[in-house]
Design a protein around this motif. Sequence first.
Motif, PDB file in Angstrom:
ATOM      1  N   ASP A 159       0.836  -1.201   0.000  1.00  0.00           N
ATOM      2  CA  ASP A 159       0.000   0.000   0.000  1.00  0.00           C
ATOM      3  C   ASP A 159       0.870   1.250   0.000  1.00  0.00           C
ATOM      4  N   ASN A 160       1.822   1.309   0.941  1.00  0.00           N
ATOM      5  CA  ASN A 160       2.712   2.464   0.986  1.00  0.00           C
ATOM      6  C   ASN A 160       3.622   2.521  -0.233  1.00  0.00           C
ATOM      7  N   LEU A 161       4.041   1.356  -0.738  1.00  0.00           N
ATOM      8  CA  LEU A 161       4.845   1.345  -1.954  1.00  0.00           C
ATOM      9  C   LEU A 161       4.063   1.966  -3.112  1.00  0.00           C
ATOM     10  N   ALA A 162       2.768   1.668  -3.198  1.00  0.00           N
ATOM     11  CA  ALA A 162       1.932   2.238  -4.258  1.00  0.00           C
ATOM     12  C   ALA A 162       1.867   3.754  -4.151  1.00  0.00           C
ATOM     13  N   LEU A 174      -4.473   7.700  -6.943  1.00  0.00           N
ATOM     14  CA  LEU A 174      -4.074   6.389  -6.455  1.00  0.00           C
ATOM     15  C   LEU A 174      -5.347   5.598  -6.187  1.00  0.00           C
ATOM     16  N   PHE A 175      -5.531   4.496  -6.917  1.00  0.00           N
ATOM     17  CA  PHE A 175      -6.665   3.605  -6.718  1.00  0.00           C
ATOM     18  C   PHE A 175      -6.188   2.382  -5.939  1.00  0.00           C
ATOM     19  N   ILE A 176      -6.832   2.095  -4.819  1.00  0.00           N
ATOM     20  CA  ILE A 176      -6.483   0.926  -4.018  1.00  0.00           C
ATOM     21  C   ILE A 176      -7.647  -0.049  -4.057  1.00  0.00           C
ATOM     22  N   ALA A 230      -0.989   4.964   3.354  1.00  0.00           N
ATOM     23  CA  ALA A 230      -0.739   5.223   1.937  1.00  0.00           C
ATOM     24  C   ALA A 230      -1.508   6.450   1.463  1.00  0.00           C
ATOM     25  N   ALA A 231      -2.762   6.569   1.904  1.00  0.00           N
ATOM     26  CA  ALA A 231      -3.571   7.727   1.518  1.00  0.00           C
ATOM     27  C   ALA A 231      -2.963   9.017   2.053  1.00  0.00           C
ATOM     28  N   ALA A 232      -2.445   8.969   3.280  1.00  0.00           N
ATOM     29  CA  ALA A 232      -1.809  10.153   3.865  1.00  0.00           C
ATOM     30  C   ALA A 232      -0.537  10.513   3.104  1.00  0.00           C
ATOM     31  N   ARG A 264     -13.197   8.257  -0.773  1.00  0.00           N
ATOM     32  CA  ARG A 264     -12.293   9.202  -1.406  1.00  0.00           C
ATOM     33  C   ARG A 264     -11.499   9.934  -0.327  1.00  0.00           C
ATOM     34  N   PHE A 265     -10.181   9.863  -0.430  1.00  0.00           N
ATOM     35  CA  PHE A 265      -9.296  10.582   0.483  1.00  0.00           C
ATOM     36  C   PHE A 265      -8.727  11.781  -0.275  1.00  0.00           C
ATOM     37  N   ARG A 266      -9.107  12.960   0.142  1.00  0.00           N
ATOM     38  CA  ARG A 266      -8.674  14.164  -0.562  1.00  0.00           C
ATOM     39  C   ARG A 266      -7.238  14.542  -0.217  1.00  0.00           C
TER      40      ARG A 266
END
Length: 382
Positions: A159-162, A174-176, A230-232, A264-266
């Motif tokens: 996740d963080n690598l992405a 970024l789509f997870i 990852a979103a952060a 959705r993470f803005r």
Amino acid sequence: MHVIPPFEEQPLPAWKRAVLKVGSSLLADAGRGLSPRHALGLAQFVSASIGAGREVVIVSSGAVAAGRGILQRKAESGAGIAERQALAALGQAQLVGLWQRFFERPVAQVLLTHDDLRNRRRYLNARATLRELLALGAIPVVNENDTVSVDELKLGDNDNLAAIVAALVDADALFIATDIDGFYTANPRTSPENAQPINEVEALTPEFYAMAGGSGSAVGTGGMRTKLEAAARAAAAGIETFLFNGTRAATVQKLAQGVLQGTRFRAAQNRLAARKYWLRNVPLEAGRIVVDAGAAAALAEKGASLLPGGVVAAEGDFRRGDMIELAVRQDDGTTRAIARGITQYSAVDVRQIAGRHSRDIETILGYNYGDNVIHRDDLVLL
């Protein structure tokens, strides 16, 4: 039985380049290797996006699960590092083969470690490779280099690598893809009565992390917390993250139609502003490049990259990938700092190509890292 409300449908913002992260839980087939069941729909989303003129990089887990399938071994908690590395080595070819079967265009395997992305020189090489693959029309499939990445393999955190790859390629989104519908106030598997869908997150606070649980499957090693991390990380780079259920065909089909049913993470700021902030605050190395007045004007007024023809001198002993200062020689012989940027060439190289045309770089040096001494994307004016 408690019924959890569904996630709302919401329009996706426009994007041109994205990273799609696919977890092991979507690809593994209960100890029997890899399954195309969910991968097919995700591949169709990628193909539809490319057909619409967009670019997609896939960050895919699943090598260890594929290796287990080859040896007919079931997933076990506490498996030794050496064993997991060996399984990853066995399964990597099958993982790439799985993705290649869905696309008519070539799929390229790119193996990275987090160390590759922390080291500025290797970072530049990885970015140049991924950008060239996209320019060639290939689909990069990125995975952590599990066979050598001991510390990161313990985390198993793609996740963080992405998120790092998204920043690396200057992605817009970024789509997870995971096996849960989105981010909830509680784990919907263990506490359905407390689980309410969160459709949108403006900023990740400690309260959100407190809601995150652990890994939801036997084959996956990342949980909701790593997806929030990852979103952060993506938000800090000005990239929005979209979390959705990749096992639901209808949800994946809606993505291709520009509709998200998930979370959705803005981003806190736009991508350009985030990158410029980062460039302004990376520590400078002890060196600088002096440019002529014409180059200084092109940088300031036209948003140009720095070409070797505009270079007057290189001072210090900087290396490729270092953040250095750019200065212009003034009429009285003094210099004035005008910008800072990440150099594609070392001080030794810059001295040799200073004042020359970009087409002469390979003839002079015997190699070529590109036409620019500093690319515009890696430069910020002072």
